[in-house]
Scaffold this motif. Structure first.
Motif, PDB file in Angstrom:
ATOM      1  N   VAL A 154      25.483   3.500 -58.437  1.00  0.00           N
ATOM      2  CA  VAL A 154      24.210   3.174 -59.087  1.00  0.00           C
ATOM      3  C   VAL A 154      23.965   1.675 -58.953  1.00  0.00           C
ATOM      4  N   LYS A 155      22.768   1.298 -58.606  1.00  0.00           N
ATOM      5  CA  LYS A 155      22.423  -0.117 -58.403  1.00  0.00           C
ATOM      6  C   LYS A 155      21.759  -0.700 -59.664  1.00  0.00           C
ATOM      7  N   ASP A 156      21.797  -2.027 -59.758  1.00  0.00           N
ATOM      8  CA  ASP A 156      21.077  -2.716 -60.831  1.00  0.00           C
ATOM      9  C   ASP A 156      19.599  -2.331 -60.796  1.00  0.00           C
ATOM     10  N   ARG A 157      19.073  -1.982 -61.970  1.00  0.00           N
ATOM     11  CA  ARG A 157      17.655  -1.670 -62.126  1.00  0.00           C
ATOM     12  C   ARG A 157      17.178  -0.568 -61.178  1.00  0.00           C
ATOM     13  N   GLU A 158      18.077   0.331 -60.832  1.00  0.00           N
ATOM     14  CA  GLU A 158      17.693   1.454 -59.964  1.00  0.00           C
ATOM     15  C   GLU A 158      16.662   2.344 -60.660  1.00  0.00           C
ATOM     16  N   TYR A 159      16.820   2.508 -61.953  1.00  0.00           N
ATOM     17  CA  TYR A 159      15.841   3.245 -62.750  1.00  0.00           C
ATOM     18  C   TYR A 159      15.987   2.809 -64.199  1.00  0.00           C
ATOM     19  N   GLN A 160      15.065   3.283 -65.033  1.00  0.00           N
ATOM     20  CA  GLN A 160      15.113   2.993 -66.461  1.00  0.00           C
ATOM     21  C   GLN A 160      15.274   4.279 -67.259  1.00  0.00           C
ATOM     22  N   LEU A 161      15.954   4.153 -68.386  1.00  0.00           N
ATOM     23  CA  LEU A 161      16.058   5.250 -69.337  1.00  0.00           C
ATOM     24  C   LEU A 161      15.712   4.699 -70.708  1.00  0.00           C
ATOM     25  N   ASP A 162      14.708   5.290 -71.338  1.00  0.00           N
ATOM     26  CA  ASP A 162      14.240   4.841 -72.653  1.00  0.00           C
ATOM     27  C   ASP A 162      13.938   3.340 -72.663  1.00  0.00           C
ATOM     28  N   TRP A 164      15.372   0.995 -70.774  1.00  0.00           N
ATOM     29  CA  TRP A 164      16.504   0.138 -70.422  1.00  0.00           C
ATOM     30  C   TRP A 164      16.890   0.335 -68.960  1.00  0.00           C
ATOM     31  N   ASP A 165      17.276  -0.763 -68.302  1.00  0.00           N
ATOM     32  CA  ASP A 165      17.633  -0.731 -66.886  1.00  0.00           C
ATOM     33  C   ASP A 165      19.084  -0.335 -66.671  1.00  0.00           C
ATOM     34  N   THR A 166      19.338   0.290 -65.529  1.00  0.00           N
ATOM     35  CA  THR A 166      20.718   0.552 -65.126  1.00  0.00           C
ATOM     36  C   THR A 166      21.418  -0.754 -64.764  1.00  0.00           C
ATOM     37  N   ILE A 167      22.754  -0.729 -64.930  1.00  0.00           N
ATOM     38  CA  ILE A 167      23.575  -1.906 -64.659  1.00  0.00           C
ATOM     39  C   ILE A 167      24.708  -1.499 -63.720  1.00  0.00           C
ATOM     40  N   GLN A 168      24.822  -2.148 -62.596  1.00  0.00           N
ATOM     41  CA  GLN A 168      25.956  -1.928 -61.703  1.00  0.00           C
ATOM     42  C   GLN A 168      27.053  -2.924 -62.061  1.00  0.00           C
ATOM     43  N   VAL A 169      28.182  -2.409 -62.543  1.00  0.00           N
ATOM     44  CA  VAL A 169      29.318  -3.270 -62.883  1.00  0.00           C
ATOM     45  C   VAL A 169      30.110  -3.486 -61.599  1.00  0.00           C
ATOM     46  N   LYS A 170      30.074  -4.691 -61.089  1.00  0.00           N
ATOM     47  CA  LYS A 170      30.656  -4.959 -59.773  1.00  0.00           C
ATOM     48  C   LYS A 170      32.135  -5.317 -59.835  1.00  0.00           C
ATOM     49  N   ASP A 171      32.613  -5.688 -61.007  1.00  0.00           N
ATOM     50  CA  ASP A 171      34.033  -5.996 -61.187  1.00  0.00           C
ATOM     51  C   ASP A 171      34.697  -4.816 -61.884  1.00  0.00           C
ATOM     52  N   TRP A 172      35.494  -4.053 -61.115  1.00  0.00           N
ATOM     53  CA  TRP A 172      36.123  -2.831 -61.651  1.00  0.00           C
ATOM     54  C   TRP A 172      36.956  -3.117 -62.896  1.00  0.00           C
ATOM     55  N   ASN A 173      37.554  -4.264 -62.979  1.00  0.00           N
ATOM     56  CA  ASN A 173      38.462  -4.585 -64.086  1.00  0.00           C
ATOM     57  C   ASN A 173      37.761  -5.231 -65.283  1.00  0.00           C
ATOM     58  N   LYS A 174      36.442  -5.306 -65.234  1.00  0.00           N
ATOM     59  CA  LYS A 174      35.710  -5.913 -66.335  1.00  0.00           C
ATOM     60  C   LYS A 174      35.758  -5.024 -67.576  1.00  0.00           C
ATOM     61  N   GLU A 175      35.914  -5.662 -68.725  1.00  0.00           N
ATOM     62  CA  GLU A 175      35.919  -4.939 -69.989  1.00  0.00           C
ATOM     63  C   GLU A 175      34.527  -4.380 -70.267  1.00  0.00           C
ATOM     64  N   GLY A 189      31.055   3.075 -60.985  1.00  0.00           N
ATOM     65  CA  GLY A 189      31.050   3.636 -59.635  1.00  0.00           C
ATOM     66  C   GLY A 189      32.097   4.688 -59.355  1.00  0.00           C
ATOM     67  N   GLY A 190      32.862   5.086 -60.352  1.00  0.00           N
ATOM     68  CA  GLY A 190      33.806   6.179 -60.132  1.00  0.00           C
ATOM     69  C   GLY A 190      33.088   7.432 -59.676  1.00  0.00           C
ATOM     70  N   ASP A 191      33.749   8.235 -58.836  1.00  0.00           N
ATOM     71  CA  ASP A 191      33.091   9.416 -58.276  1.00  0.00           C
ATOM     72  C   ASP A 191      34.121  10.488 -57.926  1.00  0.00           C
ATOM     73  N   LEU A 192      33.633  11.613 -57.393  1.00  0.00           N
ATOM     74  CA  LEU A 192      34.526  12.741 -57.072  1.00  0.00           C
ATOM     75  C   LEU A 192      35.442  12.414 -55.903  1.00  0.00           C
ATOM     76  N   GLU A 193      34.976  11.611 -54.987  1.00  0.00           N
ATOM     77  CA  GLU A 193      35.840  11.196 -53.877  1.00  0.00           C
ATOM     78  C   GLU A 193      37.011  10.376 -54.410  1.00  0.00           C
ATOM     79  N   GLY A 194      36.752   9.588 -55.429  1.00  0.00           N
ATOM     80  CA  GLY A 194      37.835   8.823 -56.040  1.00  0.00           C
ATOM     81  C   GLY A 194      38.878   9.728 -56.686  1.00  0.00           C
ATOM     82  N   ILE A 195      38.430  10.800 -57.333  1.00  0.00           N
ATOM     83  CA  ILE A 195      39.380  11.759 -57.923  1.00  0.00           C
ATOM     84  C   ILE A 195      40.210  12.402 -56.821  1.00  0.00           C
ATOM     85  N   GLN A 196      39.541  12.813 -55.756  1.00  0.00           N
ATOM     86  CA  GLN A 196      40.263  13.443 -54.647  1.00  0.00           C
ATOM     87  C   GLN A 196      41.302  12.491 -54.053  1.00  0.00           C
ATOM     88  N   GLU A 197      40.945  11.243 -53.978  1.00  0.00           N
ATOM     89  CA  GLU A 197      41.846  10.230 -53.426  1.00  0.00           C
ATOM     90  C   GLU A 197      43.131  10.101 -54.246  1.00  0.00           C
TER      91      GLU A 197
END
Length: 639
Positions: A154-162, A164-175, A189-197
């Motif tokens: 999901v990208k930054d500001r890809e869409y809005q919900l209520d 509010w904009d979407t936020i892409q967290v680019k640092d996996w280790n961020k709190e 960004g976790g996904d099904l390919e990641g589970i399979q991996e």
């Protein structure tokens, strides 16, 4: 106290045992009209003159005198044959001496006639997902587990919900930030390919089944606000990614259970489509009073509508509509059937908010809907697992015709967390109850467990979905007031109670997080040297013991002692036993293990399956084990 003479429980009475397993019922899963044999055992004694099985046939009481058929390893066995014709055959035992009669149910032994609530129960024609008995589950919140394909993030500001904009967290280790800042739109960004991996990692840990939080197309990171049940979210890899994941898991002998909420949708769902974010406003019920989907929801004057728990972006579905039932679960191409069939072949469903499904002030359809859903699922796969979410006593759904299991908060997570020092998970939600309570005693812990399991048919006891953590509660190990030793006690307990334990992703490595609900959804710390942590070693040991030890997978449950803050119980077959002891006491205690009750003639050695040394003294068929403060054991006897 029952059966006490001169202050001591009569030895033979303390040793009485039966359950609904294959060790005491010749076929625990009989068909109607099938003759079966039921057994009971106790140590050899001269007091017990008769054992009578009291059951009901077509509503009428039936008393059957059991035969004393054999003596083996210091134990005497009684048995009789019965032929169940009803959906449930329930029974209790009368233990007759020259002077008294004792009454034995799944809950306890009394010296008065008990009611039938806690009777032993045999279900006829019940389709048990037998694989669950040996299963070790692993729960994955997909966005936070592993990013296998950054191209679908999901990208930054890809869409809005209520608004509010979407936020892409680019640092996996961020709190993760609080919900009031992100509004559930912060995507790692976790996904099904990641589970399979990570299947090899899971298999090495000891996992045999994966439970994944919702993966259907939705606007939020938690995805309980579904917008299309027929599509796997493209940001998780789409439908083909599920096919590949399912195939890869099955190739490794692992199962896959998906999470779904069919109690409500999101306001973005194409049936509802309130704001027209993903579909034109000409689609859906909110903006079109003549739309066919209008009857799928509960609309009122002013275009108001019913919701789940007052959450306005989660409108409740209306199962008075026959077409909705057909689409969701009845039809051959229904949502529930689709994902069980080829090519997806999932192995079960976890139903979100199962406690409130098809229920509101004016409509109470749950007792009609759940059996229909079960029938639909079992038509496709008799071994499919059906888990309903309910945090309270939900015995009404666990009688063989609705769910196979509940997420066992009531008789697992809640009492265990309270036993090791937390306020009850439900009480935490009410300000008036959020004060420092006394730590739960072992006696109260035992009572909480036995009163619940005492109402469950045995074939359902052994497949309950046991947990201490989930995506909805703070992680126990993040509570700084709980020591690792007491956390270990909690893990030992939930791995050894009857049922299938579920590891919440990251618990096995002590994942970081705050002691609040939002803190339970941190990203998996793959950069950490995880296998070397004390958490991983503990979970790895217990997961593999669960799979390999018949007593832990198939054995019954009997509590042995519950003094102070030390609990002990046994999981036993007809010939083997594992003795579980967990102490959250501040003082050293001595715990008695009566090994002769379980067919052991002598005790040459005691081994802790977790590797600790054990100090004990043997005293005429029992051992006194020294239990240091805040320690836990899984003990076996070697003759």
């Amino acid at each position: 106290m029952v059966g006490r003479k001169d202050g001591q429980m009569r030895e033979w009475l303390a040793s009485v045992y039966s359950d609904g397993s294959k060790y005491f019922v010749s076929n625990p899963l009989p068909k109607k009209g099938e003759k079966i044999t039921i057994s009971l055992r106790c140590i050899v004694n001269e007091d017990l003159k008769h054992v009578i099985l009291r059951g009901k046939v077509n509503g009428a009481e039936q008393l059957i005198t059991m035969e004393k058929d054999r003596v083996e390893n210091g134990l005497q066995f009684y048995s009789c044959k019965v032929t169940p014709w009803e959906d449930v055959f329930h029974y209790q035992f009368y233990l007759v001496t020259e002077e008294e009669i004792y009454y034995y149910t799944q809950y306890r032994i009394t010296d008065y006639v008990p009611d039938e609530i806690y009777d032993f129960r045999i279900l006829t024609d019940y389709e048990q997902p037998s694989w669950v008995r040996e299963a070790v589950f692993y729960q994955i919140f997909p966005d936070r587990f592993c990013n296998g394909n950054p191209h679908n993030d999901v990208k930054d500001r890809e869409y809005q919900l209520d608004g509010w904009d979407t936020i892409q967290v680019k640092d996996w280790n961020k709190e993760p930030e609080p919900f009031n800042r992100t509004h559930g739109l912060d995507f790692y960004g976790g996904d099904l390919e990641g589970i399979q991996e990570k299947i090899a990692y899971l298999k090495e840990l000891g996992v045999t089944a994966v439970y994944v939080n919702p993966i259907f197309q939705a606007a939020s990171v938690h995805r309980y606000d579904c917008m299309d049940y027929s599509v796997i979210d493209p940001h998780l890899g789409g439908n083909e990614a599920l096919v590949r994941l399912s195939e890869a898991l099955h190739e490794q002998g692992m199962k896959l259970v998906l999470d779904i909420s069919i109690n409500h949708t999101g306001t973005t769902h194409k049936w509802f489509n309130k704001d027209g974010v993903f579909y034109p406003k000409s689609v859906g019920a909110y903006n079109n009073k003549q739309a066919r989907e209008r009857s799928y929801y509960f609309f009122h004057d002013g275009n108001d509508y019913d919701t789940w728990c007052g959450v306005k972006n989660l409108p409740a579905l209306n199962y008075t509509d026959e077409n909705l039932r057909e689409i969701v679960y009845r039809g051959q191409d229904s949502i529930i059937k689709k994902w069980i069939k080829e090519p997806y072949k999932i192995d079960g469903w976890r139903f979100d908010v199962g406690d409130v499904m098809a229920r509101n002030n004016l409509v109470q359809l749950h007792k009609e809907i759940w059996p229909e859903i079960r029938k639909s699922i079992k038509e496709e796969n008799k071994e499919a697992y059906i888990v309903g979410e309910d945090w309270a006593d939900c015995i009404e759904h666990l009688q063989g015709d609705e769910w196979d299991a509940t997420m066992n908060y009531f008789a697992c997570a809640r009492p265990i967390r309270e036993f090791v020092g937390e306020i009850d998970l439900f009480q935490q939600r009410k300000e008036e109850l959020q004060f420092s309570l006394k730590k739960m005693t072992a006696k109260n812990f035992k009572n909480r467990i036995t009163q619940y399991y005492g109402k469950l048919p045995y074939v359902m006891q052994e497949i309950q979905f046991n947990l201490i953590d989930s995506h909805d509660v703070s992680r126990l190990h993040n509570n700084t007031s709980i020591s690792f030793e007491d956390y270990k006690a909690a893990v030992v307990l939930y791995f050894t109670l009857p049922g299938a334990p579920c590891i919440y992703y990251g618990d096995e490595v002590g994942i970081q997080g705050k002691n609040d609900v939002e803190g339970c959804r941190y990203p998996m710390p793959w950069s950490k040297d995880m296998e070397k942590t004390i958490y991983y070693k503990m979970y790895h040991q217990l997961a593999n013991l669960k799979k390999k030890n018949d007593a832990l997978a198939y054995g019954g449950l009997q509590f042995l002692s519950n003094d102070d803050y030390v609990i002990s119980y046994v999981r036993c077959t007809d010939t083997k036993a594992v003795f579980i002891i967990a102490s959250v006491d501040d003082e050293e205690r001595m715990v008695e293990i009566p090994y002769v009750y379980y067919g052991y003639q002598t005790c040459n050695h005691i081994e802790d399956l977790l590797g600790a040394s054990v100090e004990y003294k043997d005293r005429n068929g029992k051992v006194m084990v020294r239990i240091p403060a805040h320690s836990s054991y899984l003990l076996t006897i070697q003759e």
